[in-house]
Design a protein around this motif. Structure first.
Motif, PDB file in Angstrom:
ATOM      1  N   GLU A  81       0.839  -1.196   0.000  1.00  0.00           N
ATOM      2  CA  GLU A  81       0.000   0.000   0.000  1.00  0.00           C
ATOM      3  C   GLU A  81       0.879   1.253   0.000  1.00  0.00           C
ATOM      4  O   GLU A  81       1.933   1.269   0.651  1.00  0.00           O
ATOM      5  CB  GLU A  81      -0.843  -0.041   1.267  1.00  0.00           C
ATOM      6  CG  GLU A  81      -1.980   0.941   1.272  1.00  0.00           C
ATOM      7  CD  GLU A  81      -2.798   0.824   2.552  1.00  0.00           C
ATOM      8  OE1 GLU A  81      -2.199   0.889   3.640  1.00  0.00           O
ATOM      9  OE2 GLU A  81      -4.016   0.681   2.449  1.00  0.00           O
ATOM     10  N   ASP A  84       1.229   6.809   3.762  1.00  0.00           N
ATOM     11  CA  ASP A  84       0.521   8.077   3.970  1.00  0.00           C
ATOM     12  C   ASP A  84       1.365   9.253   3.494  1.00  0.00           C
ATOM     13  O   ASP A  84       0.861  10.176   2.834  1.00  0.00           O
ATOM     14  CB  ASP A  84       0.193   8.263   5.450  1.00  0.00           C
ATOM     15  CG  ASP A  84      -0.859   7.288   5.940  1.00  0.00           C
ATOM     16  OD1 ASP A  84      -1.501   6.647   5.087  1.00  0.00           O
ATOM     17  OD2 ASP A  84      -1.028   7.160   7.166  1.00  0.00           O
ATOM     18  N   ARG A 121      -9.020   6.433   3.489  1.00  0.00           N
ATOM     19  CA  ARG A 121      -8.260   5.555   4.387  1.00  0.00           C
ATOM     20  C   ARG A 121      -8.636   5.822   5.846  1.00  0.00           C
ATOM     21  O   ARG A 121      -8.671   4.925   6.661  1.00  0.00           O
ATOM     22  CB  ARG A 121      -6.763   5.782   4.160  1.00  0.00           C
ATOM     23  CG  ARG A 121      -5.857   4.790   4.845  1.00  0.00           C
ATOM     24  CD  ARG A 121      -4.409   4.996   4.425  1.00  0.00           C
ATOM     25  NE  ARG A 121      -4.119   4.464   3.102  1.00  0.00           N
ATOM     26  CZ  ARG A 121      -2.928   4.526   2.513  1.00  0.00           C
ATOM     27  NH1 ARG A 121      -1.908   5.098   3.129  1.00  0.00           N
ATOM     28  NH2 ARG A 121      -2.740   4.023   1.301  1.00  0.00           N
TER      29      ARG A 121
END
Lengths: 227, 192
Positions: free
Chosen positions: B3, B6, B27
Motif C-alpha cells: 500500500e 501516507d 483511508r
C-alpha cells in the motif's frame, strides 16, 4: 492499602491489560496470588472488551466526495521557509523582548535581545502570516478543561492551553511564545522543534513559570497590538 | 503490491494530486468519524468535525513534517477540534439515546419491550450503556480511552496526539477506566 497505593495498583493493572506495564511479570504474579487483585483485573478486562466492541458508525458513501469538495475550495496555507520555526522564534523573541522590557524589566534584562530593524521586519512578516482571534489566548489561559487530578505539572498546563487553541496557527503562536521565554531564560538550550520546547518548559523554575504565565496573559490581553 | 504510504500520498497531494488526498480521506474516514462520534456524542457533529479536520490538515499540508505518523497529525487535529466543539457548545457529550433501566428480573430495559431480552438485544443494551457512560466521563479521560480501546493505539502514540508523556497517558487511562466503571454503576449497569 492506602489511596495512593490503590491508585498505583490500578495504573499498573490497566497498563498490564494494555501490554504497557513496566514490570509485567510482577503484575502477573499479583493477579495470580491475590483474589481481590484478580477480581479487579477481571472487571477491567470485561469493561475493556465491551468498549472495544462498540459498533462503528456507518460512513456515508458520499463523505469523501463532500470532503474533497471543501478541500478544493480551501486555501492552502503557504509553504513555510525551511527554517520558519527558527526565524519565527527570533522574530517573536524580539517582539517579546520589547514588551518584556516594558512589563517585566526585572526579569528580562538581556540587552542583546533589543530588536534590530531587520528583526522588526521579520516581526511584520510573522504578523502577516498570523490571524489571531481577539483574546483567544486569554480565553485559553483562563480555561481549565482538566480536573485538578490530571493537571499535575506544567506540561499539563501547556497541554490544556494547546487543547483550546483556536486553530493550528494559534497553537504555533503559543509554542513560539513558550520558546521565546525558554530562549530568553535558557540560552544554552537546544530548541530545534516543538518537543524541545516542552522539555524547556519542564526545566523552568517557579519564578520563570510565573513570568511565562504573565507574559502569555499580557500578550493575550494586548493581542497583536503589543507587537 | 504494498500500500502507498501516507506520507507518499501527502507528497503527491502537495504536488497537486487531489486524488492522493482523497485516498487519505477514504483511508481514515471511518476511524476518524468513529473517534469524533464517541467524543462529540452524535454522528452528525462527528462528520462535521471529521470533515473540518481533513480540510485543515489539507490546508497545512506544506507545513506537515514526516517525523510523526500522518494519522497522529490527523487525530491530533480532530481531537483539538472536538474539544473546541465541546467547550463552545457547553456540553460534555450528547446524543446517545438508549434505555437505562436496570436489568433485574422484574424490569425490562430493552427499547422494544420484549418480555425477555434475547442475546442480541442484551448486547444492544450493553452497548447503549457503555456509550452513555462514555459520554458522562470527562473529555480528557474519554479521549484516551477511545484512542486506546477503539483505535487500538499504544501509549506513545496517544501521548503524541494529546501532547503529553506516556506516563500521563498511563495514569489517565487507568482513571478513565475507573470513571467509566463508576458511571456504569450509576446507570445501573454494575452487573454487566
Amino acid at each position: 492499602m492506602n489511596e495512593k497505593d490503590l491508585q498505583k495498583l490500578q495504573d499498573e493493572l490497566s497498563a498490564y491489560l494494555d501490554g504497557e506495564a513496566d514490570d509485567p511479570a510482577h503484575i502477573a504474579r499479583l493477579i495470580a496470588e491475590d483474589a481481590d487483585v484478580a477480581r479487579v483485573y477481571a472487571g477491567m478486562q470485561r469493561l475493556s472488551s465491551q468498549v472495544k466492541s462498540l459498533a462503528a458508525p456507518e460512513v456515508h458513501p458520499a463523505f469523501a466526495t463532500r470532503v474533497m469538495a471543501h478541500v478544493r475550495e480551501a486555501e492552502p496555507v503557504p509553504s513555510a521557509p525551511r527554517h520558519v520555526w527558527r526565524w519565527s522564534l527570533i522574530a517573536v523573541s524580539a517582539a517579546a523582548a520589547l514588551f518584556a522590557v516594558t512589563f517585566a524589566p526585572s526579569f528580562f534584562t538581556d540587552p542583546q535581545l533589543a530588536p534590530s530593524d531587520e528583526l522588526n521586519g521579520q516581526v511584520a512578516q510573522v504578523l502577516e502570516m498570523r490571524a489571531m482571534p481577539e483574546n483567544a489566548l486569554l480565553i485559553a489561559l483562563e480555561s481549565e478543561p482538566m480536573d485538578s487530578e490530571t493537571r499535575g505539572g506544567w506540561e499539563d498546563d501547556a497541554e490544556s492551553y494547546m487543547n483550546f487553541a483556536q486553530d493550528a496557527t494559534l497553537e504555533q503562536e503559543y509554542v513560539d511564545l513558550v520558546a521565546t521565554v525558554a530562549a530568553l531564560t535558557h540560552d544554552d538550550m537546544p530548541l530545534d522543534d516543538d518537543g524541545d520546547v516542552y522539555e524547556a518548559m519542564e526545566s523552568l523554575n517557579d519564578a520563570e513559570r510565573g513570568a511565562l504565565r504573565q507574559l502569555l496573559s499580557d500578550y493575550a490581553e494586548g493581542g497583536s497590538q503589543l507587537l | 503490491m504494498s500500500e502507498v504510504s501516507d506520507w507518499d500520498l501527502v507528497a503527491r497531494a502537495r504536488a497537486g494530486d487531489a486524488e492522493a488526498f482523497a485516498l487519505l480521506v477514504r483511508r481514515y474516514e471511518a476511524p476518524l468519524i468513529h473517534f469524533c462520534m464517541r467524543m462529540a456524542g452524535s454522528l452528525e457533529d462527528a462528520q462535521d468535525i471529521a470533515q473540518d479536520s481533513f480540510v485543515r490538515v489539507y490546508r497545512y499540508l506544506d507545513r506537515l513534517r514526516p517525523d510523526a505518523k500522518f494519522s497522529t497529525v490527523l487525530f491530533g487535529m480532530a481531537r483539538n477540534l472536538t474539544l473546541n466543539f465541546l467547550r463552545d457548545s457547553g456540553r460534555r457529550g450528547r446524543g446517545v439515546t438508549v434505555s437505562l433501566t436496570r436489568d433485574d428480573e422484574s424490569e425490562q430495559s430493552i427499547a422494544d419491550g420484549a418480555a425477555r431480552p434475547d442475546e442480541s438485544a442484551r448486547l444492544q443494551e450493553i452497548e447503549g450503556l457503555i456509550g452513555q457512560a462514555l459520554n458522562l466521563i470527562s473529555p480528557e479521560h474519554r479521549e484516551v480511552l477511545i484512542l486506546r480501546e477503539i483505535q487500538g493505539m499504544d501509549y506513545e502514540t496517544i501521548g503524541e496526539i494529546i501532547e503529553c508523556r506516556s506516563g500521563t497517558v498511563k495514569s489517565r487511562i487507568a482513571r478513565a477506566r475507573e470513571q467509566l466503571r463508576l458511571k456504569l454503576i450509576e446507570l445501573g449497569g454494575e452487573s454487566l
